[in-house]
Design a protein around this motif. Sequence first.
Motif, PDB file in Angstrom:
ATOM      1  N   GLU A  18       5.306  -2.130  11.723  1.00 17.57           N
ATOM      2  CA  GLU A  18       4.600  -0.841  12.030  1.00 17.57           C
ATOM      3  C   GLU A  18       4.829  -0.083  10.745  1.00 17.57           C
ATOM      4  N   ILE A  19       3.699   0.778  10.323  1.00 20.63           N
ATOM      5  CA  ILE A  19       3.477   1.345   9.249  1.00 20.63           C
ATOM      6  C   ILE A  19       3.377   2.858   9.601  1.00 20.63           C
ATOM      7  N   ARG A  20       4.308   3.814   8.971  1.00 18.20           N
ATOM      8  CA  ARG A  20       3.786   5.282   9.106  1.00 18.20           C
ATOM      9  C   ARG A  20       3.411   5.727   7.629  1.00 18.20           C
ATOM     10  N   THR A  21       2.339   6.684   7.829  1.00 23.23           N
ATOM     11  CA  THR A  21       1.911   7.061   6.450  1.00 23.23           C
ATOM     12  C   THR A  21       2.274   8.614   6.384  1.00 23.23           C
ATOM     13  N   ARG A  22       2.138   9.273   5.223  1.00 27.08           N
ATOM     14  CA  ARG A  22       2.189  10.620   4.978  1.00 27.08           C
ATOM     15  C   ARG A  22       1.445  11.372   5.931  1.00 27.08           C
ATOM     16  N   ASP A  23       0.396  11.097   6.317  1.00 30.24           N
ATOM     17  CA  ASP A  23      -0.423  11.814   7.312  1.00 30.24           C
ATOM     18  C   ASP A  23      -0.121  11.869   8.533  1.00 30.24           C
ATOM     19  N   GLY A  24       1.022  11.327   9.113  1.00 25.86           N
ATOM     20  CA  GLY A  24       1.460  10.932  10.246  1.00 25.86           C
ATOM     21  C   GLY A  24       0.833   9.840  10.974  1.00 25.86           C
ATOM     22  N   ARG A  25      -0.004   8.921  10.598  1.00 21.22           N
ATOM     23  CA  ARG A  25      -0.668   7.897  11.448  1.00 21.22           C
ATOM     24  C   ARG A  25       0.300   6.786  11.298  1.00 21.22           C
ATOM     25  N   VAL A  26       0.239   6.052  12.367  1.00 16.02           N
ATOM     26  CA  VAL A  26       1.120   4.794  12.768  1.00 16.02           C
ATOM     27  C   VAL A  26       0.040   3.680  12.608  1.00 16.02           C
ATOM     28  N   HIS A  27       0.385   2.469  11.962  1.00 16.12           N
ATOM     29  CA  HIS A  27      -0.383   1.418  12.062  1.00 16.12           C
ATOM     30  C   HIS A  27       0.349   0.212  12.512  1.00 16.12           C
ATOM     31  N   ARG A  28       0.043  -0.431  13.232  1.00 18.46           N
ATOM     32  CA  ARG A  28       0.646  -1.559  13.703  1.00 18.46           C
ATOM     33  C   ARG A  28      -0.140  -2.965  13.642  1.00 18.46           C
ATOM     34  N   GLY A  29       0.537  -3.961  12.949  1.00 17.28           N
ATOM     35  CA  GLY A  29      -0.513  -4.976  12.883  1.00 17.28           C
ATOM     36  C   GLY A  29       0.353  -6.254  11.924  1.00 17.28           C
ATOM     37  N   ILE A  30      -0.183  -7.188  11.762  1.00 16.76           N
ATOM     38  CA  ILE A  30       0.381  -8.232  11.136  1.00 16.76           C
ATOM     39  C   ILE A  30       0.032  -8.367   9.818  1.00 16.76           C
ATOM     40  N   ILE A  31       0.893  -8.357   8.769  1.00 12.62           N
ATOM     41  CA  ILE A  31       0.748  -8.339   7.267  1.00 12.62           C
ATOM     42  C   ILE A  31       0.035  -9.537   6.955  1.00 12.62           C
ATOM     43  N   HIS A  32      -1.387  -9.512   6.606  1.00  9.13           N
ATOM     44  CA  HIS A  32      -2.083 -10.445   6.131  1.00  9.13           C
ATOM     45  C   HIS A  32      -1.946 -10.754   4.710  1.00  9.13           C
ATOM     46  N   ARG A  33      -2.164  -9.725   3.645  1.00 11.98           N
ATOM     47  CA  ARG A  33      -1.884  -9.965   2.559  1.00 11.98           C
ATOM     48  C   ARG A  33      -1.681  -8.797   1.765  1.00 11.98           C
ATOM     49  N   VAL A  34      -1.105  -8.568   0.528  1.00 15.34           N
ATOM     50  CA  VAL A  34      -0.664  -7.386  -0.214  1.00 15.34           C
ATOM     51  C   VAL A  34      -1.076  -7.633  -1.631  1.00 15.34           C
ATOM     52  N   ASP A  35      -1.765  -6.441  -2.292  1.00 17.06           N
ATOM     53  CA  ASP A  35      -2.011  -6.542  -3.524  1.00 17.06           C
ATOM     54  C   ASP A  35      -1.253  -5.465  -4.247  1.00 17.06           C
ATOM     55  N   ASN A  36      -1.548  -4.970  -5.532  1.00 16.97           N
ATOM     56  CA  ASN A  36      -0.823  -3.788  -6.091  1.00 16.97           C
ATOM     57  C   ASN A  36      -0.957  -2.603  -5.822  1.00 16.97           C
ATOM     58  N   ARG A  37      -1.922  -2.301  -4.904  1.00 21.60           N
ATOM     59  CA  ARG A  37      -2.599  -0.870  -4.262  1.00 21.60           C
ATOM     60  C   ARG A  37      -2.353  -0.981  -2.584  1.00 21.60           C
ATOM     61  N   MET A  38      -2.617  -2.017  -2.028  1.00 16.97           N
ATOM     62  CA  MET A  38      -2.809  -2.028  -0.522  1.00 16.97           C
ATOM     63  C   MET A  38      -2.129  -3.009   0.279  1.00 16.97           C
ATOM     64  N   VAL A  39      -1.728  -2.736   1.611  1.00 12.18           N
ATOM     65  CA  VAL A  39      -1.142  -3.909   2.281  1.00 12.18           C
ATOM     66  C   VAL A  39      -2.311  -3.920   3.642  1.00 12.18           C
ATOM     67  N   TYR A  40      -2.746  -5.340   3.850  1.00  8.88           N
ATOM     68  CA  TYR A  40      -3.628  -5.546   4.478  1.00  8.88           C
ATOM     69  C   TYR A  40      -3.149  -6.000   5.817  1.00  8.88           C
ATOM     70  N   LEU A  41      -3.529  -5.443   6.974  1.00 14.54           N
ATOM     71  CA  LEU A  41      -2.966  -5.759   8.015  1.00 14.54           C
ATOM     72  C   LEU A  41      -4.085  -6.457   9.042  1.00 14.54           C
ATOM     73  N   ARG A  42      -3.723  -7.286  10.051  1.00 13.04           N
ATOM     74  CA  ARG A  42      -4.542  -8.096  11.107  1.00 13.04           C
ATOM     75  C   ARG A  42      -3.994  -7.050  12.097  1.00 13.04           C
ATOM     76  N   PRO A  43      -5.025  -7.122  13.169  1.00  9.80           N
ATOM     77  CA  PRO A  43      -4.574  -6.630  14.611  1.00  9.80           C
ATOM     78  C   PRO A  43      -3.443  -7.361  15.241  1.00  9.80           C
ATOM     79  N   LEU A  44      -2.718  -6.820  16.189  1.00  6.28           N
ATOM     80  CA  LEU A  44      -1.604  -7.654  16.899  1.00  6.28           C
ATOM     81  C   LEU A  44      -2.569  -8.470  17.904  1.00  6.28           C
ATOM     82  N   PRO A  45      -2.154  -9.726  18.330  1.00  4.46           N
ATOM     83  CA  PRO A  45      -2.777 -10.322  19.310  1.00  4.46           C
ATOM     84  C   PRO A  45      -2.559  -9.828  20.612  1.00  4.46           C
ATOM     85  N   GLN A  46      -3.686  -9.929  21.546  1.00  6.00           N
ATOM     86  CA  GLN A  46      -3.427  -9.167  22.850  1.00  6.00           C
ATOM     87  C   GLN A  46      -3.275 -10.180  23.863  1.00  6.00           C
ATOM     88  N   ARG A  47      -2.338  -9.775  24.872  1.00  7.51           N
ATOM     89  CA  ARG A  47      -1.957 -10.815  25.895  1.00  7.51           C
ATOM     90  C   ARG A  47      -3.272 -10.733  26.989  1.00  7.51           C
TER      91      ARG A  47
END
Length: 82
Positions: A18-47
Amino acid sequence: MSASHYHICSRNIGKPVEIRTRDGRVHRGIIHRVDNRMVYLRPLPQRNYGGYGYGWGWWCGFGWGVALGAIVGLALLPWFFW
């Protein structure tokens, strides 16, 4: 601060977060990849609680990126969370 977020994210690729950003948004997901500027998330699987389905589903390339500099808080989620 973004350097420490980079190292935390790169060590936890494939784990739900779960990632919280400066603008107050909450992002939940699975970390797919990371580079020097961004974290890329996949959606969480749905039951699937009934009807027809194929278990946890599959991922076909859809996801989103979160800028490392915008991250205020990052928390690893346990798998039983969802």
